[in-house]
Design a protein around this motif. Sequence first.
Motif, mmCIF file in Angstrom:
data_model
loop_
_atom_site.group_PDB
_atom_site.id
_atom_site.type_symbol
_atom_site.label_atom_id
_atom_site.label_comp_id
_atom_site.label_asym_id
_atom_site.label_seq_id
_atom_site.Cartn_x
_atom_site.Cartn_y
_atom_site.Cartn_z
ATOM 1 N N PHE A 400 -6.706 0.899 14.997
ATOM 2 C CA PHE A 400 -5.875 0.007 14.214
ATOM 3 C C PHE A 400 -6.696 -1.191 13.725
ATOM 4 N N ARG A 401 -7.470 -1.758 14.646
ATOM 5 C CA ARG A 401 -8.240 -2.957 14.334
ATOM 6 C C ARG A 401 -9.303 -2.678 13.252
ATOM 7 N N ASN A 403 -9.252 -0.413 10.985
ATOM 8 C CA ASN A 403 -8.653 -0.219 9.673
ATOM 9 C C ASN A 403 -8.135 -1.520 9.082
#
Lengths: 601, 450
Positions: A400-401, A403
């Motif tokens: 997540f980070r 992206n």
Amino acid sequence: MIRLPDSFSYVRSRETLARSQVFRRSWPVVLDLCVAGIGLACFYGVVQLAKYWFGHPSPEIQISLSPHALPRYAFYSVVRIGLAYLLSLFFAVGYGYVAAYSRRFEALMIAGLDILQSIPVLSFLPGVMLAMVALFPTRQIGLEMGAILLIFTGQVWNMAFSFYSSLKSIPRELSEASTIYKFSRWQRLFTLELPYATIGLVWNSMVSVAGGWFFLMACEMFVLGSRDFRLPGLGSYLQTAASTGDFIAIGWGLATMIAIIVATDQLIWRPIIAWSDKFKFEQVETGSRVTSPLLQLFQHSKAVRSLRKHTVDPLADSFYRRVDENRRAAFERRRESYIKGTAEADMERQERWIGIARGVVLALVLGGVLYSAAHALSLLNNISWHESGEILKGALATFFRVNVALVLASLWTIPVGVAIGFHPRLARIAQPLAQIAASVPATALFPVILLALVQMGGGLGVGSIALMMLGTQWYILFNVIAGAMAIPNDLREVARLFKFTRAQRWRTVILPGIFPYLITGLVTASGGAWNASIVAEYFHLKNQTLQTTGLGAVISAATDSGQFQILLLATIVMALMVVTINRLVWRPLYRLAETRYKLGA
Amino acid sequence: MQPAIIRAEQVEKYYAQPSENRIQVISPTDLSISEGEIVALLGPSGSGKSTLLRMLTGLSIPSAGSVYWHEKPIASADVNVSIVFQSFALFPWLTVFENVEAPLKARGMDPAERRKRAMKILDTVGLDGFQAAYPKELSGGMRQRVGFARALVVEPEVLFMDEPFSALDVLTAENLRSELLELWQNKTIPTRAIFIVTHNIEEAVLLADRIIVLGRNPGHVRTDFRVSLAHPRDRKAAAFTQLVDYIYKVLTQPDAQPPALPQTATGRKVRDQRHMQYQMLPHARPGGIAGLLELLVDHNGRDDIYKLADDLAFEIDDLLPIVDAAQILGFLKVTEGDAVITPTGTEFANSEILRQKELFRTAALENVLLLRQIVRAIEAKSDKNVSEEFFHDVLDEQFSEDETLRQLETAINWGRYAELFDYDASRRRFMLPENENPEAESEAASEIDA
């Protein structure tokens, strides 16, 4: 696979004629003196280094935060990065060569490269360090070798890939010319393969060395289980300064690092780029060229020339003569055996022996690999469900980070990059600034940013995204600039002529035009962000450890506490994720960029 | 007859396919190069000229058959040949001198001797003064001079040339050609034979003592004859033009009988391409075909092919595919080296674009199996579109991978022009053309007829 756009090159106005005349005439003696001075300085450096390396190891080196210690620390760090780079260069050439010419191992070696490239530096740490310290238990050199190997693991893969793909793209007729004129393997290497690969190697070297600076802090100072390893160097200086919160020391450290990076740029990369210009595989000469006074110094120095004439040239000659004699002898043998009619029998016998030897070696290697793989996997048995759950959670968080970092970076770099690319005047101002900004390793800036964030009440969760961006946004920016510059003027004029709206212009001209470049930048940035997570998600600051949920944090923490099974599993997960994303997302996009969005024929 | 320096005995080249078939590139061929002759190897593209050259030099190993160097197998002989390449193949990072010196270095010659020889050969080819220049500073002609110098510096017994003049402009090529001939005739160079691959018929007739013409599908020798014209040869002389015309005739005539089929030890089937299901589509564009037919109409419907080539300043590789394509579509016939336009061809040439497309469509459906099959496949499917993959696999059985791709490209090109189908490049599917409206179209056509 890292490719730098052409916009990385420097454009510099030429000296006026009169000045260059003066410059030429007064040089040679001064040049010789300079060269002699450089030689002496190198000698002194080597002596100092040898004294330190072969001394006894001092396990608890106290890193002094005094600015007076900085020159020595900087020197050690530069030597470490330099040696690691040289090692990378030789390894890359060897690996690329074997991969390109061995039909049997090619696929395996390239897949291996893909995986190795996705493994973060820290995952190599325990193995490398323990092996090196065991190898040289009583000398400082063991620790040093370990640090150098660590830096090496961060530098080597893209260089190997670059050399391999250069070898694969050598024009067929050039390689046929080398065969028909009976070039030996060595002459082929020096006349064809190395020169052809030089440009790619140079650009990748710059990226690699920048990567070395990025991970310097992690490589010079770390805890491995119960042992605390510290090497005197710029990285450990900065880290110590950060963990004690000494802003003045951080400032000094940063200034030194920037000075070194700028100096490397001027004294090493610039001359090398200027020199590598002659290896450009082009049919016509292009206008703008990089110039370098230092290169001129070497090229005009009589001492260098006569040194070359009396050492390198005769050596090369006798070498070529010996190679040719060997070739002739081998040919004689072949002819004799042909006359005797034993050629086939001989060949068969030889082949059989080679076959057996190969089989034995292969079996040994295979056995070794299987044995250690089995052992490593049995380590994984010790991991509890809870721990693997943590790792998976971390993987998702880091995914997540990464992206978010990519999206945020794209959001500001695309408009800015396009603006710079479309306005040459802006480019002239912005590009050198961006280059300096890009060359400062984000890890060095990180303590400052983090301290500011902590004071503002933000945590490492946000901070790590900022660090990933700091490290990787430049790849996107430079590629977008290059892409915008490559959009043909006619296309932009068509857009103006038909009064395209802003949205239409972006959709039909700009975005498709920069697409291939953007993808190149994003691929590089994505790989870099994954690797950066190990330093971004876990940080020692003011005697406390800041960490957030993430795969990088898991890896760093596992290294610190010596939990090898967790380190192994987390590394496997990270490599798997990076390779999978590359295969499933980036490769198809890349292919699309190469086919549909390619400008020109 | 002089003894052969290089002799090829039943050499062939083929690529094994995963299935039963194999792709034959060159069928079994005998060929020899003897002392004192310039041999020219002529042929259309795809006839395996370059492959044959590479087998004769030992660069490439024949799939079957053997090559002998002074009657010894070439693999165990110390072969002394050079190649002059079409792309020059110079090392851009070496100066002219270093480029020429490199082959001598490979032979372990000492620096003084190397220097002497390199300077001498640079002088011979007219490059003195250029030794310190880098190739990229030179013009194309000068660069090929470096190519010649590098080839001649090792004093090769046989000098091979792979279309050495085709990257140069006409005047430069003419100049270099005559200088080479001069060196050869005055025996300035110790070379004992020259072998030149070319697709320029006039070039072959200008230079060669012996001309070998290759046919294709698979590559085979169609004719091998001596040229006894005295040097210097005059392009305008009757004997010269007759020879050129004769070669065009050979090249455009269909083979009287196909070359012998090779037997394979492994029991794999070898199929002659002409007995195969799909004809090989020549890679010509509809626009080119139309242009040729219009030119023929202007020439009263019949002309010598070599004159057409001359008019257009085309080489055979440019012209023959167009002639072949027009022939396949039934727009013209080739007899005795002349191109003769057919009634449909005349109508095609005189029509407007929509009528032309209609004629092309009829002709293509009638004569080109691949196009017919694609159209049928689309019509048979309920969703009216069909994957390219399928035809790719079918063609792959018969052609090499590269040729398959080119065949498909040509088929797509023709099909799109004839509005037989549309092709979606991103999904790689054939489908019906979008605004399929036969009424409107025929209306438009009849308007034009009126």
